[in-house]
Design a protein around this motif. Structure first.
Motif, PDB file in Angstrom:
ATOM      1  N   MET A   1       0.838  -1.354  -0.147  1.00 20.62           N
ATOM      2  CA  MET A   1      -0.094  -0.011  -0.130  1.00 20.62           C
ATOM      3  C   MET A   1       0.890   1.292   0.026  1.00 20.62           C
ATOM      4  O   MET A   1       1.910   1.269   0.589  1.00 20.62           O
ATOM      5  N   LEU A   2       0.497   2.225  -0.806  1.00 20.00           N
ATOM      6  CA  LEU A   2       1.217   3.505  -0.807  1.00 20.00           C
ATOM      7  C   LEU A   2       0.269   4.638  -0.824  1.00 20.00           C
ATOM      8  O   LEU A   2      -0.825   4.714  -1.673  1.00 20.00           O
ATOM      9  N   LYS A   3       0.406   5.504   0.217  1.00 17.73           N
ATOM     10  CA  LYS A   3      -0.669   6.825   0.347  1.00 17.73           C
ATOM     11  C   LYS A   3       0.502   8.007  -0.152  1.00 17.73           C
ATOM     12  O   LYS A   3       1.487   8.235   0.453  1.00 17.73           O
ATOM     13  N   VAL A   4       0.029   8.639  -1.065  1.00 18.53           N
ATOM     14  CA  VAL A   4       0.689   9.536  -1.748  1.00 18.53           C
ATOM     15  C   VAL A   4       0.199  11.117  -1.952  1.00 18.53           C
ATOM     16  O   VAL A   4      -1.118  10.965  -2.475  1.00 18.53           O
ATOM     17  N   ARG A   5       0.712  12.001  -1.848  1.00 21.05           N
ATOM     18  CA  ARG A   5      -0.037  13.614  -2.431  1.00 21.05           C
ATOM     19  C   ARG A   5       0.112  13.448  -3.972  1.00 21.05           C
ATOM     20  O   ARG A   5       1.193  13.064  -4.541  1.00 21.05           O
ATOM     21  N   SER A   6      -0.954  14.213  -4.606  1.00 27.34           N
ATOM     22  CA  SER A   6      -1.047  13.785  -5.761  1.00 27.34           C
ATOM     23  C   SER A   6      -0.108  14.587  -7.038  1.00 27.34           C
ATOM     24  O   SER A   6       0.162  14.232  -7.842  1.00 27.34           O
ATOM     25  N   GLY A   7       0.584  15.481  -6.344  1.00 29.38           N
ATOM     26  CA  GLY A   7       1.626  16.188  -7.068  1.00 29.38           C
ATOM     27  C   GLY A   7       2.898  15.542  -7.083  1.00 29.38           C
ATOM     28  O   GLY A   7       3.807  15.964  -7.850  1.00 29.38           O
ATOM     29  N   THR A   8       2.995  14.250  -6.535  1.00 28.98           N
ATOM     30  CA  THR A   8       4.347  13.710  -6.509  1.00 28.98           C
ATOM     31  C   THR A   8       4.554  13.113  -7.956  1.00 28.98           C
ATOM     32  O   THR A   8       3.937  12.505  -8.431  1.00 28.98           O
ATOM     33  N   SER A   9       5.882  13.211  -8.397  1.00 27.83           N
ATOM     34  CA  SER A   9       6.038  12.566  -9.594  1.00 27.83           C
ATOM     35  C   SER A   9       6.338  10.914  -9.673  1.00 27.83           C
ATOM     36  O   SER A   9       6.666  10.114  -8.595  1.00 27.83           O
ATOM     37  N   LEU A  10       5.804  10.505 -10.715  1.00 35.42           N
ATOM     38  CA  LEU A  10       5.768   8.827 -10.870  1.00 35.42           C
ATOM     39  C   LEU A  10       7.132   8.586 -11.189  1.00 35.42           C
ATOM     40  O   LEU A  10       7.229   7.337 -10.486  1.00 35.42           O
ATOM     41  N   ALA A  11       7.967   9.071 -11.501  1.00 38.44           N
ATOM     42  CA  ALA A  11       9.380   8.536 -11.663  1.00 38.44           C
ATOM     43  C   ALA A  11       9.760   8.367 -10.360  1.00 38.44           C
ATOM     44  O   ALA A  11      10.625   7.270  -9.991  1.00 38.44           O
ATOM     45  N   SER A  12       9.794   9.465  -9.206  1.00 36.89           N
ATOM     46  CA  SER A  12      10.417   9.145  -8.017  1.00 36.89           C
ATOM     47  C   SER A  12       9.590   7.953  -7.271  1.00 36.89           C
ATOM     48  O   SER A  12      10.285   7.332  -6.642  1.00 36.89           O
ATOM     49  N   LEU A  13       8.452   7.667  -7.388  1.00 39.89           N
ATOM     50  CA  LEU A  13       7.647   6.762  -6.852  1.00 39.89           C
ATOM     51  C   LEU A  13       8.276   5.337  -7.544  1.00 39.89           C
ATOM     52  O   LEU A  13       8.315   4.491  -6.517  1.00 39.89           O
TER      53      LEU A  13
END
Lengths: 476, 350
Positions: free
Chosen positions: B63-75
């Motif tokens: 499970m990952l909870k993340v703010r929406s402006g986070t870049s996909l590359a970093s995730l």
């Protein structure tokens, strides 16, 4: 008879043959409740439909006359979602039970809503396919009801719940219009209305056709059973297996009380001295299964399992699973009455929650057996009680409320697969704030402006929420 | 990666806009990496770029909870370090593509046909609705049927129902081993190939026909993939699946670009333009085709068309009235992404 002059009943008899409109207390008695018989009501009329055209006509009649309409499939629901309303019509779709087509090329099947879940896999078997979601009631529950509740089952961990396995629906709206949502395609244009309808408990429309996605039958399935001397160790092993990079097809847990009950009932060969057992299915290509089997066996051994067995034959596998699947009736035999609840928690909190349940149960002088979908963190505590004791049901309801609210506290939810229905309407006030409840109601009012479709279920009113929160606060 | 919670500032901006009475809309902007695909950000942007960072990542829970402006590359980098990835194949058309943008568009990559779609793996969200309220739906567990599924409804809604603040997604262990083989194949050969690829499940994770070659990707435990590759034949290939997933492959640079969604295994050849066949034939990309003709052709076969470059066609289907009603239930003033709503949801005035 006075009932027969009810204008709604008269009008219903113009839509379907008179023998499919039931009225009068005795004739509607079999439809007073779903599989949660604590909640009962006698509907004004029951109408047994056989076609979409009949559903449309009934919906339009109810809309015109402002009569509430509750839809019922096979009546196996466990949250009183299909409990009728005294002033309303109960529409029963179990007679719409034709399998319209099975298409092995698109790997889909088109079904009427009354088709029984297990029948889908039987019809698809000739093509090496099956329908993955398998609720415990799969021999009886219908696909329309599965959509309404977004039903789960034992194999959701790997294969998803109903919403991930349905590609299209036909729906009759509160206005009596027919909507087609999704298709045989793997995407859909516009808003994801298909997802919105799943789990909406018949409150947004009446499902008249379901297109399900079928899954290739795995080449091989192996089953492991691990015994543990503490519940905590078994619970922790669940997380460790997932962390090791394995997503089993099923990962189930039973505690000592559930083991004792099922072993007496069907002699599956469970260890009576274990505090908990895990049942694990691994499926796929034989080489893949072999690799994962070795991995999981070593995880179990390192997690303190006192014994790990791999089923030697299909017969043994089936026997182990038969025990698991008959756990509810088996527990029922140990106690005059039982009440099953359904919360989901993060996997790593299973141990904490089981210990809390034990604590709460002792406080209310009740016994609880646990048999559940550990891989999904989906708990099904079964509260055993004797309804003849004067305050027993009251204690059961308080215990259930405490357990569900503890599930929320640890980051979980009050229902994983049984639905809110009437049963958990109070706890909605704890899981959600007023802004969320208001947003749910705004969606409901947008699509069912007169609140005629299964009203009073799933989403409580804001006033009800405030009342319940005050009550719990004063309870301490 | 900058980590910052801008929820309250964003809420203030939305509330200010509502109170101003100017009647202007707000256009939600993420990484702006999809603007070249008929998803241009409008004139009054509300930027989510600063609202970034991981809120909760539990490898045990997948499970990952993340703010929406986070870049996909970093995730992707973060998850790969734990041997995990998203449970769906999520496109990222640009270096700046954000998870919020991905959820709002709801696109899927080549692996979708063999697994889950993005909408299948969104299990919760926190959002700002059109009344300027912050609301939470779903949660962090996979099985959850409390209330309507309003988080999944945001997937593909193009931000027209509100501002996604945080999203919670399901993850999956990364496959131990992955390899691609290529085969010479014409479009006419494909129906037969799809019979064969059926037998490669569940180890197949990509089936794409491009030019005169068919590319098949197998993923799973090495012990299972290797013998299957031996029986399959073909040539080892370094086909760039990410370029297809992210719409970076040169095929996608055409001036007119359409995506045709079809029932699986339905033979389909566009009457004009060039085609790339993906998803075992369930999705066909068409460059420089006649979009009107494509829409008719797809509808006859039970499919539909999405136009990524060129004039968007009026949506077919029966849900328009529900679209309008749902839009009003979330965004009564019609504040968010007006242009996208009008263009992509057949939106009459809210």
């Amino acid at each position: 008879m006075r009932f027969d002059r009810d204008p709604i009943i008269e009008a219903l008899r113009k839509i379907v043959p008179a023998d499919r409109v039931l009225s009068g207390r005795e004739r509607v008695a079999p439809f007073e409740c779903d599989a949660l018989p604590v909640y009962r009501a006698s509907p004004r009329a029951v109408v047994l439909v056989r076609s979409e055209a009949e559903v449309v006509a009934v919906a339009k009649l109810c809309r015109r006359q402002r009569v509430p309409l509750v839809t019922r499939g096979a009546g196996t629901g466990l949250s009183a979602g299909a409990r009728p309303l005294e002033r309303g019509v109960l529409l029963v779709t179990s007679g719409m039970d034709r399998i319209l087509s099975v298409n092995p090329d698109s790997m889909t099947a088109r079904l009427e809503p009354g088709v029984v879940n297990l029948q889908i896999s039987r019809a698809a078997a000739a093509h090496g396919l099956y329908y993955a979601p398998d609720p415990s009631s799969q021999i009886a529950c219908s696909i329309g009801g599965n959509v309404a509740e977004n039903a789960g089952g034992v194999h959701c961990l790997k294969y998803g719940v109903t919403v991930q396995n349905v590609t299209g629906l036909r729906l009759v709206t509160a206005d009596g219009e027919i909507l087609t949502l999704g298709s045989d395609c793997l995407a859909q244009p516009g808003y994801d209305l298909l997802a919105l309808v799943h789990g909406s408990e018949g409150g947004l429309g009446i499902v008249t056709e379901v297109t399900v996605g079928l899954t290739q039958k795995p080449a091989q399935t192996r089953t492991l059973m691990a015994d543990f001397s503490t519940v905590r160790a078994a619970a922790d092993a669940v997380s460790t297996i997932v962390r090791a990079g394995v997503v089993p097809a099923a990962l189930e847990m039973m505690d000592a009380l559930a083991i004792e009950a099922t072993e007496q009932f069907c002699h599956a060969g469970y260890a009576l001295d274990a505090a908990a057992i895990l049942l694990i299915d691994l499926d796929g290509q034989p080489e893949e299964v072999a690799a994962e089997l070795a991995l999981v066996e070593s995880v179990l051994a390192n997690s303190g399992a006192s014994r790990v067995q791999c089923a030697a034959s299909d017969a043994q596998r089936e026997l182990w699973w038969k025990g698991r699947k008959s756990a509810f009736p088996a527990v029922g035999r140990l106690s005059p009455d039982y009440y099953c609840i359904d919360g989901t928690v993060p996997r790593r909190r299973i141990g904490d929650v089981l210990e809390a349940i034990d604590r709460f149960a002792r406080h209310y002088r009740l016994r609880v057996a646990n048999v559940f979908h550990a891989g999904d963190g989906n708990l099904h505590p079964i509260i055993m009680f004797d309804g003849r004791e004067r305050d027993a049901l009251d204690r059961v309801e308080h215990l259930a409320a405490d357990i569900l609210e503890y599930c929320i506290e640890v980051g979980g939810t009050i229902t994983g697969e049984h639905g809110v229905g009437l049963e958990k309407i109070d706890q909605m006030a704890v899981q959600f704030g007023d802004a969320e409840i208001a947003q749910f109601l705004a969606v409901k009012d947008a699509l069912d402006p007169d609140r005629l479709l299964n009203p009073d279920k799933l989403i409580p009113t804001l006033a009800h929420c405030q009342e319940y929160r005050m009550l719990r606060k004063s309870d301490g | 990666m900058a980590e910052r919670d801008c929820s309250l500032q964003l809420q203030e901006q939305v509330q200010r806009q509502l109170q101003s009475g100017a009647g202007e809309g707000l256009d939600i902007a993420g990484g702006a990496s999809r603007t070249g695909f008929n998803l241009a950000v409008g004139e009054n942007p509300l930027s989510l770029a600063e609202h970034a960072g991981v809120i909760d990542y539990q490898p045990d829970e997948l499970m990952l909870k993340v703010r929406s402006g986070t870049s996909l590359a970093s995730l992707e980098k973060l998850l790969a370090a734990e041997g995990q990835g998203f449970a769906a194949d999520i496109p990222r058309p640009g270096a700046g593509s954000t998870i919020g943008g991905a959820v709002a568009t709801g696109w899927d990559g080549p692996a979708r046909v063999f697994g889950l779609s993005l909408r299948d793996v969104v299990i919760g969200c926190r959002m700002l609705n059109g009344r300027g309220e912050i609301v939470n739906f779903g949660g962090q567990v996979m099985k959850n049927v409390a209330g309507y599924d309003l988080s999944r409804l945001q997937v593909g809604a193009l931000g027209t129902l509100g501002v996604l603040l945080d999203v919670t997604l399901r993850l999956w262990p990364q496959p131990e081993y992955s390899l691609t083989r290529s085969f010479v194949a014409s479009v006419d050969d494909l129906p037969q190939w799809w019979q064969k690829t059926r037998l490669l499940r569940p180890l197949i994770s990509g089936a794409c026909h491009c030019g005169d070659r068919l590319y098949l990707r197998l993923s799973g435990r090495r012990a299972a993939v290797v013998p299957l590759l031996d029986s399959l034949g073909g040539e080892d290939s370094d086909f760039d699946w990410c370029a297809v997933r992210d719409l970076r492959h040169r095929f996608f640079s055409a001036e007119q670009l359409a995506c045709v969604y079809l029932p699986r295994a339905m033979p389909f050849e566009p009457r004009s333009g060039t085609a790339m066949v993906d998803w075992e034939g369930a999705r066909v990309w068409v460059a420089d085709g006649d979009h009107g003709a494509l829409q008719r052709q797809a509808a006859e076969l039970g499919g539909f068309v999405r136009i990524l470059r060129g004039r968007v066609l009026a949506a077919a289907g029966g849900g328009e009235d529900w679209h309008r009603r749902i839009k009003r239930a979330f965004d009564p003033e019609g504040l968010f992404n007006r242009d996208l709503y009008r263009t992509h949801f057949g939106g009459a005035e809210v």
